[in-house]
Scaffold this motif. Structure first.
Motif, mmCIF file in Angstrom:
data_model
loop_
_atom_site.group_PDB
_atom_site.id
_atom_site.type_symbol
_atom_site.label_atom_id
_atom_site.label_comp_id
_atom_site.label_asym_id
_atom_site.label_seq_id
_atom_site.Cartn_x
_atom_site.Cartn_y
_atom_site.Cartn_z
ATOM 1 N N HIS A 194 -1.936 111.542 17.980
ATOM 2 C CA HIS A 194 -1.614 110.266 17.342
ATOM 3 C C HIS A 194 -1.128 109.259 18.382
ATOM 4 O O HIS A 194 -1.534 108.085 18.385
ATOM 5 C CB HIS A 194 -0.547 110.482 16.252
ATOM 6 C CG HIS A 194 -0.222 109.215 15.513
ATOM 7 N ND1 HIS A 194 1.072 108.781 15.344
ATOM 8 C CD2 HIS A 194 -1.012 108.290 14.920
ATOM 9 C CE1 HIS A 194 1.059 107.637 14.663
ATOM 10 N NE2 HIS A 194 -0.198 107.317 14.396
ATOM 11 N N ARG A 195 -0.274 109.743 19.283
ATOM 12 C CA ARG A 195 0.245 108.839 20.327
ATOM 13 C C ARG A 195 -0.903 108.325 21.198
ATOM 14 O O ARG A 195 -0.963 107.142 21.516
ATOM 15 C CB ARG A 195 1.293 109.598 21.150
ATOM 16 C CG ARG A 195 1.771 108.876 22.361
ATOM 17 C CD ARG A 195 3.279 108.598 22.223
ATOM 18 N NE ARG A 195 3.823 108.271 23.529
ATOM 19 C CZ ARG A 195 4.760 108.969 24.135
ATOM 20 N NH1 ARG A 195 5.253 110.044 23.575
ATOM 21 N NH2 ARG A 195 5.206 108.588 25.301
ATOM 22 N N GLU A 222 -2.031 104.424 21.704
ATOM 23 C CA GLU A 222 -1.873 103.757 22.997
ATOM 24 C C GLU A 222 -3.168 103.603 23.782
ATOM 25 O O GLU A 222 -3.169 103.064 24.884
ATOM 26 C CB GLU A 222 -0.830 104.537 23.835
ATOM 27 C CG GLU A 222 0.545 104.491 23.180
ATOM 28 C CD GLU A 222 1.625 105.158 24.002
ATOM 29 O OE1 GLU A 222 1.337 105.627 25.127
ATOM 30 O OE2 GLU A 222 2.763 105.214 23.507
ATOM 31 N N SER A 223 -4.279 104.098 23.239
ATOM 32 C CA SER A 223 -5.564 103.955 23.945
ATOM 33 C C SER A 223 -6.678 103.877 22.914
ATOM 34 O O SER A 223 -6.415 104.008 21.711
ATOM 35 C CB SER A 223 -5.800 105.172 24.843
ATOM 36 O OG SER A 223 -6.174 106.276 24.038
ATOM 37 N N PHE A 228 -9.687 107.677 20.758
ATOM 38 C CA PHE A 228 -10.145 108.182 19.455
ATOM 39 C C PHE A 228 -10.658 107.052 18.557
ATOM 40 O O PHE A 228 -10.623 107.168 17.325
ATOM 41 C CB PHE A 228 -9.015 108.938 18.747
ATOM 42 C CG PHE A 228 -8.581 110.181 19.478
ATOM 43 C CD1 PHE A 228 -9.469 111.233 19.648
ATOM 44 C CD2 PHE A 228 -7.308 110.287 20.006
ATOM 45 C CE1 PHE A 228 -9.083 112.378 20.338
ATOM 46 C CE2 PHE A 228 -6.919 111.427 20.686
ATOM 47 C CZ PHE A 228 -7.806 112.476 20.858
ATOM 48 N N GLY A 229 -11.129 105.980 19.147
ATOM 49 C CA GLY A 229 -11.621 104.851 18.353
ATOM 50 C C GLY A 229 -10.502 104.354 17.457
ATOM 51 O O GLY A 229 -9.365 104.205 17.896
ATOM 52 N N ASP A 230 -10.834 104.164 16.155
ATOM 53 C CA ASP A 230 -9.757 103.673 15.283
ATOM 54 C C ASP A 230 -9.226 104.773 14.358
ATOM 55 O O ASP A 230 -9.003 104.560 13.174
ATOM 56 C CB ASP A 230 -10.215 102.443 14.483
ATOM 57 C CG ASP A 230 -11.576 102.676 13.866
ATOM 58 O OD1 ASP A 230 -11.982 103.863 13.836
ATOM 59 O OD2 ASP A 230 -12.213 101.707 13.430
ATOM 60 N N ALA A 231 -9.014 105.955 14.975
ATOM 61 C CA ALA A 231 -8.556 107.095 14.154
ATOM 62 C C ALA A 231 -7.044 107.173 14.025
ATOM 63 O O ALA A 231 -6.534 108.132 13.446
ATOM 64 C CB ALA A 231 -9.084 108.398 14.739
ATOM 65 N N ALA A 232 -6.334 106.157 14.567
ATOM 66 C CA ALA A 232 -4.859 106.252 14.548
ATOM 67 C C ALA A 232 -4.337 106.463 13.128
ATOM 68 O O ALA A 232 -3.382 107.211 12.912
ATOM 69 C CB ALA A 232 -4.249 105.013 15.178
#
Ligand code: BGC
Length: 386
Positions: free
Chosen positions: A209-210, A214-215, A218-222
């Motif tokens: 998740h972090r 912060e990058s 993982f595309g927009d998987a936050a």
């Protein structure tokens, strides 16, 4: 001494709705037992029950003890402080069952009992499953709390509740702190939260998740990664153990469970690496705990008496540690790392004298064994036949 002649295992899940009160919980257990007894012969026969209860208990006697606190995400509010054996006995009586708890036993203690029954060199037992804990056989005179207490053997089993061990020497990461914040038992079970099955997947989820926040790895998987406990430890194990060239199992788990649709191979490798680090740390901490017990028992090779020449040591004693729990039994990489760390800390020579022996369902059978021993002792004291 007789032998274990028959063993049957049934798994039951506790539905959420039975976790509301201790009465509901123990009624459910009693009903499950009733079903078993009704399927067997001799329904009305008086039976002694070994009750394995895998939580911290203030033990008042062999067959009674009150719950100190819940662990592993369990929480049935009104049970803390109650005698859990009494709760089960009440529920059994309500069901009309002629069955009474004659031994209330922690799962580590059950595992040790069965291990010791088969091999007297078994001096300790460790559970590494959903939770973690260990127990070992101590000389009674070495237990300050029990000064003056006599046992026939001069020994006593100490349930360490090592899951609650904490030390400022344990390097705690920001992920450990976040995990602790999410749990119902904050500030408790610090060692367990770094080692055991219900937490490892969540630590990995927090790291991913972090990274997602912060990058753009993982595309927009936050968002999907923000759900606590969506990555369970069996998935972590499957990711770490995927040996396909294109990490296809990792891809499937990322897609289906974490809603990360198209992670390239490099990203999948990163996820494997994170699972590896979290697994290795847990396995090495478990190994350190086991060595701590061996040290306390003088079986780590460091305190063997030197021979008269002062150069060689006596042959170290053979030591068996009974071990049980899904993380250790079902996750070969975890096992490998634990064994590797034991050999590293103890040295190859001493490590060869230490056997970790898996006892299948030992915690349950061990409790049954202790119940049988305790009720036959009682009958003997009362002058009855055995
Ligand atoms: C409990 C122990 C138990 C261990 C393994 C821990 O959470 O506190 O009593 O032995 O889990 O099941």
């Amino acid at each position: 001494m007789g032998s274990v002649i028959s063993q049957k295992v049934e798994d039951h899940t506790i539905p959420e709705e039975f976790m509301g009160s201790s009465e509901d919980l123990f009624n459910l257990v009693a009903l499950a037992l009733k079903n078993i007894v009704e399927r067997e012969d001799g329904k009305d026969e008086k039976r002694a029950l070994g009750f394995t209860f895998s939580f911290p208990v203030r033990q008042n006697s062999v067959s009674s003890g009150s719950l100190i606190r819940w662990t592993k995400g369990f929480s049935v509010g009104d049970t803390v402080g109650k005698d859990v054996a009494q709760c089960l006995n009440d529920a059994l009586a309500m069901c009309g069952l002629n069955v009474r708890v004659t031994a209330l036993v922690n799962d580590t203690v059950g595992t040790l009992a069965l291990g010791h029954y088969y091999d007297e060199d078994t001096v300790a037992a460790v559970i590494i499953g959903a939770g973690t804990n260990a127990c070992y056989i101590e000389r009674t005179d070495a237990i300050i709390k029990c000064q003056g207490l006599l046992t026939n053997s001069g020994g006593m089993v100490v349930n360490m509740e090592w899951g609650n061990f904490w030390s400022s020497h344990l390097p705690r990461t920001s992920y450990d702190i976040s995990l602790d914040d999410e749990t119902q038992n904050r500030n408790d079970q610090g060692f367990e939260k770094m080692i055991s099955g219900i937490y490892l997947g969540e630590i990995v989820r927090l790291v991913l998740h972090r990274i997602a926040e912060e990058s753009d790895v993982f595309g927009d998987a936050a968002d999907s990664l923000s759900t606590p406990f969506i990555l369970s430890t069996p998935f972590l194990a499957a990711i770490r153990e995927d040996d396909s060239p294109d990490l296809s199992e990792v891809r499937r788990i990322l897609q289906e469970h974490l809603k990360i649709p198209s992670a390239p191979l490099k990203t999948r490798r990163l996820v494997v690496k994170i699972c590896d680090i979290v697994t290795r740390r847990a396995a090495r901490l478990s190994a350190a705990g086991i060595v701590g017990i061996l040290k306390k028992l003088g079986r780590d090779g460091s305190s063997g008496p030197a021979s008269s020449s002062g150069r060689t040591r006596d042959q170290p004693k053979k030591t068996v540690v009974a071990i049980e729990g899904s993380l250790y039994q079902d996750y070969p990489v975890f096992r490998e790392y634990l064994d590797e760390a034991l050999a590293e800390i103890l040295g190859e020579e001493v490590a060869q004298t230490v056997t970790l022996r898996v006892t299948e369902d030992g915690s349950g059978s061990g409790a049954a064994l202790l119940a049988a021993v305790n009720s036959s002792n009682r009958q003997r004291q009362q002058g009855g036949s055995i």
